[in-house]
Scaffold this active site. Structure first.
Site, PDB file in Angstrom:
ATOM      1  N   CYS A  96       0.852  -1.191   0.000  1.00  0.00           N
ATOM      2  CA  CYS A  96       0.000   0.000   0.000  1.00  0.00           C
ATOM      3  C   CYS A  96       0.889   1.242   0.000  1.00  0.00           C
ATOM      4  CB  CYS A  96      -0.889   0.000   1.242  1.00  0.00           C
ATOM      5  SG  CYS A  96      -1.794   1.553   1.463  1.00  0.00           S
ATOM      6  N   CYS A  99       0.576   3.124   3.454  1.00  0.00           N
ATOM      7  CA  CYS A  99       1.060   2.650   4.755  1.00  0.00           C
ATOM      8  C   CYS A  99       2.060   1.504   4.674  1.00  0.00           C
ATOM      9  CB  CYS A  99      -0.119   2.238   5.641  1.00  0.00           C
ATOM     10  SG  CYS A  99      -0.895   0.686   5.167  1.00  0.00           S
ATOM     11  N   CYS A 145      -7.267  -0.585   1.418  1.00  0.00           N
ATOM     12  CA  CYS A 145      -6.304  -1.111   2.386  1.00  0.00           C
ATOM     13  C   CYS A 145      -6.980  -1.198   3.745  1.00  0.00           C
ATOM     14  CB  CYS A 145      -5.091  -0.187   2.447  1.00  0.00           C
ATOM     15  SG  CYS A 145      -3.956  -0.611   3.790  1.00  0.00           S
ATOM     16  N   CYS A 148      -5.008   1.382   6.450  1.00  0.00           N
ATOM     17  CA  CYS A 148      -5.098   2.850   6.407  1.00  0.00           C
ATOM     18  C   CYS A 148      -6.350   3.353   5.693  1.00  0.00           C
ATOM     19  CB  CYS A 148      -3.849   3.442   5.769  1.00  0.00           C
ATOM     20  SG  CYS A 148      -3.756   3.212   3.977  1.00  0.00           S
ATOM     21  N   CYS A 168      -8.700  -5.150  -9.550  1.00  0.00           N
ATOM     22  CA  CYS A 168      -8.308  -4.127 -10.518  1.00  0.00           C
ATOM     23  C   CYS A 168      -7.822  -2.918  -9.712  1.00  0.00           C
ATOM     24  CB  CYS A 168      -9.538  -3.784 -11.365  1.00  0.00           C
ATOM     25  SG  CYS A 168      -9.220  -2.608 -12.662  1.00  0.00           S
TER      26      CYS A 168
HETATM   27 FE    FE Z   1      -2.584   1.242   3.617  1.00  0.00          FE
END
Ligand code: FE
Length: 180
Positions: A96, A99, A145, A148, A168
């Site tokens: 991510c 984060c 995510c 976060c 996607c």
């Molecule tokens: Fe994240």
């Protein structure tokens, strides 16, 4: 006009619920941006729940570029075929960008032809939260995510075996950590 107002009110509802995180399982942070090429592993509380990361919009603006903020925090979408990770075929881990949580492994990436990086499975289903998205006159499943709350993209049920899923994902939402 009526439709615009409905759309705006729906969007407002979405945004107003996005950053709600129970205080007990949150960690407020004003840390600087996660360095490139860095996996920040998941941490769990005493109840084995993923410890989430919460930042104010102002703090996110400090650590994300304008494009990253638009995609990750405002659920934007990068233009198809423009992402820097679309044609990445190296072996490693996609994290991510907000984060550093490890989200997808390179061996689950495939060429969907859609213009966005596509994966058939997350590294850990608990790291990718699914949310029903009714924006733009469609019913889709948004993925974000789980730590976060950063918007990643959408998941569809037209992917390859063995899962039949197609995650996607915006390149902007990801970083890539090459296997050493
Ligand atoms: Fe994240």
């Amino acid at each position: 006009m009526k439709y615009i107002l409905i759309f705006l009110s729906l969007s407002a509802c979405q945004f107003s619920t996005k950053n709600e995180t129970p205080a007990a399982e949150s960690r407020v942070s004003t840390e600087t941006k996660v360095p490139a090429d860095t996996i920040v592993p998941a941490k769990y509380d005493a109840n084995k729940r993923l410890i989430r990361l919460t930042k104010s919009d102002a703090d996110w603006k400090q650590v994300l570029s304008k494009t990253e903020y638009y995609v990750l925090r405002e659920e934007g979408t990068e233009r198809a075929f423009t992402g820097d990770l679309l044609k990445n075929h190296e072996t490693g881990t996609y994290t991510c960008r907000g984060c550093g949580l490890p989200l997808f492994a390179s061996d689950t990436k495939f060429n969907s032809g859609t213009g966005w990086p596509s994966f058939w499975k997350p590294i850990n289903a608990d790291f990718v939260a699914e949310i029903q998205d009714r924006s733009h006159g469609m019913v889709r499943t948004e993925v974000e995510c789980a730590r976060c709350g950063g918007h990643l993209g959408h998941v569809f049920e037209d992917g390859p075996k063995p899962t039949g899923l197609r995650y996607c994902i915006n390149s902007v939402s990801l970083d890539f950590v090459q296997e050493q």
